[in-house]
Write a protein that holds these residues in place. Sequence first.
Motif, PDB file in Angstrom:
ATOM      1  N   THR A 106      47.633  41.561  35.651  1.00  0.00           N
ATOM      2  CA  THR A 106      46.670  41.883  34.588  1.00  0.00           C
ATOM      3  C   THR A 106      47.139  41.303  33.259  1.00  0.00           C
ATOM      4  OG1 THR A 106      46.074  43.936  35.737  1.00  0.00           O
ATOM      5  CG2 THR A 106      45.440  43.755  33.432  1.00  0.00           C
ATOM      6  N   THR A 110      45.422  38.131  31.191  1.00  0.00           N
ATOM      7  CA  THR A 110      45.039  38.302  29.787  1.00  0.00           C
ATOM      8  C   THR A 110      45.675  37.235  28.911  1.00  0.00           C
ATOM      9  OG1 THR A 110      44.836  40.684  30.141  1.00  0.00           O
ATOM     10  CG2 THR A 110      44.998  39.933  27.867  1.00  0.00           C
ATOM     11  N   LEU A 128      41.041  37.711  22.548  1.00  0.00           N
ATOM     12  CA  LEU A 128      41.759  38.772  23.259  1.00  0.00           C
ATOM     13  C   LEU A 128      40.786  39.729  23.952  1.00  0.00           C
ATOM     14  CD1 LEU A 128      44.424  40.073  23.988  1.00  0.00           C
ATOM     15  CD2 LEU A 128      44.403  41.280  21.791  1.00  0.00           C
ATOM     16  N   ALA A 131      39.475  37.923  27.013  1.00  0.00           N
ATOM     17  CA  ALA A 131      40.550  37.796  28.015  1.00  0.00           C
ATOM     18  C   ALA A 131      40.795  39.122  28.727  1.00  0.00           C
ATOM     19  CB  ALA A 131      41.831  37.306  27.337  1.00  0.00           C
ATOM     20  N   MET A 132      40.774  40.223  27.990  1.00  0.00           N
ATOM     21  CA  MET A 132      40.957  41.537  28.618  1.00  0.00           C
ATOM     22  C   MET A 132      39.829  41.829  29.597  1.00  0.00           C
ATOM     23  SD  MET A 132      42.491  44.101  25.673  1.00  0.00           S
ATOM     24  CE  MET A 132      40.932  44.135  24.787  1.00  0.00           C
ATOM     25  N   SER A 135      40.177  39.834  32.773  1.00  0.00           N
ATOM     26  CA  SER A 135      41.343  40.142  33.611  1.00  0.00           C
ATOM     27  C   SER A 135      41.034  41.204  34.664  1.00  0.00           C
ATOM     28  CB  SER A 135      42.507  40.627  32.741  1.00  0.00           C
ATOM     29  OG  SER A 135      42.237  41.910  32.197  1.00  0.00           O
ATOM     30  N   MET A 174      42.326  49.269  27.041  1.00  0.00           N
ATOM     31  CA  MET A 174      41.486  48.192  26.518  1.00  0.00           C
ATOM     32  C   MET A 174      40.335  48.737  25.676  1.00  0.00           C
ATOM     33  SD  MET A 174      41.345  45.672  29.845  1.00  0.00           S
ATOM     34  CE  MET A 174      42.816  44.936  30.533  1.00  0.00           C
ATOM     35  N   SER A 360      34.389  44.707  33.303  1.00  0.00           N
ATOM     36  CA  SER A 360      34.283  43.531  32.440  1.00  0.00           C
ATOM     37  C   SER A 360      32.990  43.601  31.635  1.00  0.00           C
ATOM     38  CB  SER A 360      34.295  42.255  33.283  1.00  0.00           C
ATOM     39  OG  SER A 360      35.444  42.176  34.089  1.00  0.00           O
TER      40      SER A 360
END
Length: 584
Positions: A106, A110, A128, A131-132, A135, A174, A360
């Motif tokens: 993970t 990221t 960011l 990307a999180m 992931s 997150m 996501s």
Amino acid sequence: MEAEILQIVTEHEKVLLPNLVIVLTTAALVALLFQRLKIALFPAYLIAGILAGPHVLGLISSPAVLEEIAHLAVIFLLFGIGLELHFSALFKSGLQRMILAGIGSTLFSTVLGFGIGWWIGLPAPVGLAIAMAFSLSSTAVVLRHYAQERKLIHLSGRLGLAILIIQDMAVLGMLALLPLLAMWQNQGSFLMDSSTASAGYAMKRSLIMLGGISGLFVAGRFCFPYLMRQAAQARSLELMILTGVAAAFGTAALAQMLGFSLETGAFLAGLLLANTPFRSQLGSQIVPLRDIFMAVFFTTLGMELNVVIVLGSWWIALTVLFLLILLKTISISVTSWSLGFPPSIAIAVGLSLAQAGEFSLILLGEAHESHLLDPKLFSITVSAVVLSLIVTPALFWLNEPVSRLFAKRFSAFMRKTAISEDENVDPSTTPRIVLAGFGPFGRRLAEEFDRLGLLYTIVELNPKTVSEETRPGRKIVFGDISNPHILESAGIHQAAALILTFPAPEIAARTAKFVRHEAPNVFIAARAETVMNQKKLDQSGVDCVVVDELTSANHMLDALIPFLSELLPEEKMLVDEGGNEQVL
């Protein structure tokens, strides 16, 4: 003023119901089409939202009306995930290495995604956030595939499950980080307002939050099991679901008062209830309600997509899709292999989890609401997630041949792994017998299984029996065996046999039909009171039926043999090997 507020509320109610009907109808129609094409439901809901939204057909001009219902979906989803987590199971059979694979992959995904975003010029907080979101993989889609293919008893399935659990747990962090990223993007720093920026205030606030959530955890650890036992003893499933949902929303509200999100509180409630034997039945009861809310959530999210932007930037969406699958496969595969898993297993899991998932979409939606993502970037990233879910069946089909081909071609460059592929099947989970019902009949069978050293799972609907029989080394599930969720919790997809010990032909037949369809290789034995019930069970796919009438008659006949032998002439008698006379 009161009249104006009342008018606003009335207008809101008038708009809400028609919009809800449109959302559910459109979602159902598109989902039916996608089911025929064997595509996951989440993209179906998104496409339904695109069609019904203001950018295409315009059936719903203001999606904001449904936001409150959509937010409930996230709370129910986090509560359900908390219910599925049982930490004692995570640390059995050397799963620490799998947990490290989940954490490492993970973080690796990221970092890779953030690096690509920085390279193409995205602002750091925006890159960011994306990307999180990328992931994370689809827990619902992957686990359904693992269950259908019976992969959870194999090393690849258990590794994939561990990574999915870690990803789901990471969602809480997150979600908590998104407001800080939005502040960073909008104000240029993480600093708070000057009136609250002192270190003393921050320390005091942190201690209050930590102490409050710890107290909530301790209180719930003792109160929730007691409340669930009381609800279960009332023999009312409605009361049980009401108690569980009340615990979820009550904990969510208290967590929010402490400064945490509602989702964090709902997840904590699920986590606390996961340590009770009633979690499977409670989970099975909230699944339909959760699924309805999730349909509304994803359909509402689809309404935010501007199809004109997506079509105008289709090549960007496809590029993002390619990079998403490539980077996820690399990060999960490399991390798993570096921790000692065989190359073929690492690559297979990497491909299986290469898509983005339902969380996501939730993170991207929250980022859009926080003004981290502009409408164009939001539409492109969500489109890539939808496309990744659509191509997921192809990834499942490719993972085995690709992983074996890769492992064979590059075997000379691969170091010896710490975990052998001979460990591919977990001996602690097979063979397994699902024993439904723990009355005198079930207890007698369990005693024999214990003597033979056979592993089994008990499914029982009597809360007193469940509480008394819950002990280390014995798995017992509270719930209705005819419920598909309960069967899955009991491990029907990994089971070698299902034994129905209760004389209820309707429930037994319904259960047998479902098991025969979902797990055709499972041996099914059932109990029937009469010969008439035996026929019904035979038609349902039961392999072996024990009829109480015939069994009782046979036992009585055995008991009558000494008496009957005195009534019959000698030529009608037969002496068996043990020297006992038998009636011809």
